[in-house]
Enzyme design. Structure first.
Site, PDB file in Angstrom:
ATOM      1  N   GLU A   1       0.875  -1.351  -0.095  1.00 49.85           N
ATOM      2  CA  GLU A   1       0.030  -0.063  -0.016  1.00 49.85           C
ATOM      3  C   GLU A   1       0.676   1.375  -0.003  1.00 49.85           C
ATOM      4  O   GLU A   1       0.555   2.308  -0.861  1.00 49.85           O
ATOM      5  CB  GLU A   1      -0.985   0.044   0.992  1.00 49.85           C
ATOM      6  CG  GLU A   1      -2.152  -1.115   1.166  1.00 49.85           C
ATOM      7  CD  GLU A   1      -3.123  -0.650  -0.068  1.00 49.85           C
ATOM      8  OE1 GLU A   1      -3.230   0.239  -0.327  1.00 49.85           O
ATOM      9  OE2 GLU A   1      -3.485  -1.724  -0.516  1.00 49.85           O
TER      10      GLU A   1
ATOM     11  N   ASN B   1       0.861   3.850  -3.073  1.00 57.23           N
ATOM     12  CA  ASN B   1       0.460   5.186  -2.951  1.00 57.23           C
ATOM     13  C   ASN B   1       1.529   6.296  -3.544  1.00 57.23           C
ATOM     14  O   ASN B   1       1.263   7.224  -4.056  1.00 57.23           O
ATOM     15  CB  ASN B   1       0.374   5.606  -1.268  1.00 57.23           C
ATOM     16  CG  ASN B   1      -0.821   5.238  -0.855  1.00 57.23           C
ATOM     17  OD1 ASN B   1      -1.838   4.957  -1.485  1.00 57.23           O
ATOM     18  ND2 ASN B   1      -1.083   5.456   0.380  1.00 57.23           N
TER      19      ASN B   1
ATOM     20  N   ARG C   1      -9.948   4.511  -7.458  1.00 54.60           N
ATOM     21  CA  ARG C   1      -9.077   4.443  -6.062  1.00 54.60           C
ATOM     22  C   ARG C   1      -9.991   4.451  -4.796  1.00 54.60           C
ATOM     23  O   ARG C   1     -10.965   5.249  -4.648  1.00 54.60           O
ATOM     24  CB  ARG C   1      -8.167   5.745  -6.028  1.00 54.60           C
ATOM     25  CG  ARG C   1      -7.144   5.648  -7.238  1.00 54.60           C
ATOM     26  CD  ARG C   1      -6.161   4.499  -6.835  1.00 54.60           C
ATOM     27  NE  ARG C   1      -5.372   4.115  -8.328  1.00 54.60           N
ATOM     28  CZ  ARG C   1      -4.639   3.226  -8.463  1.00 54.60           C
ATOM     29  NH1 ARG C   1      -4.260   2.390  -7.611  1.00 54.60           N
ATOM     30  NH2 ARG C   1      -4.115   3.240  -9.662  1.00 54.60           N
TER      31      ARG C   1
END
Length: 144
Positions: free
Chosen positions: A46, A50, A106
């Site tokens: 993650e 990002n 997203r």
């Protein structure tokens, strides 16, 4: 005692799997359970994703990943740092479901997932300087 590694990768989605595998392999000296390795890989994934999606846009850039294994508390601290656009509204970005890219489907759950799968998490960001995500995972030690 602390062991440290540092890895710099291109901010490219294809490097996310390499980053998470590297962090997971580095953690093995601390004897994590399979579930703990899974948690660590999820949080790393993650954080790197990002940076890939949000930090640089089409220009690309670098992502620096640092791992610090600490045998005194059987933990690993992972730092994922980009040198991109930064986050204008960090308070909102830390809220579940907040996304700056709704057209790309997203979920806005990246930071929430990192926080859920780690024991500690912090995010620092400066516009036009970059973002640093730091999270810590304490392992119960499968050998105990």
């Amino acid at each position: 005692m602390k062991d440290i590694f540092e890895l710099t990768i291109n901010a490219d989605g294809k490097n996310e799997a390499f980053a998470r595998a590297t962090v997971a392999a580095f953690s093995l000296a601390l004897s994590p359970t399979l579930e703990e390795i899974g948690d660590l890989k999820t949080a790393t994934s993650e954080a790197v994703t990002n940076a890939v999606v949000h930090a640089y846009g089409e220009n690309g850039g670098k992502i620096k990943i640092t791992g610090e294994a600490d045998t005194s508390d059987n933990s690993i601290t992972v730092t994922v740092q980009d040198f991109g656009c930064g986050i204008e509204d960090l308070k909102s970005a830390l809220e579940p479901f907040y996304t700056t890219k709704p057209d790309e489907e997203r979920s806005g759950m990246g930071f929430t997932i990192i926080d859920t799968f780690s024991d500690e998490m912090s995010v620092e960001s400066t516009v036009n300087v970059g973002t640093t995500v730091r999270f810590k995972k304490v392992f119960k030690n499968a050998e105990s």
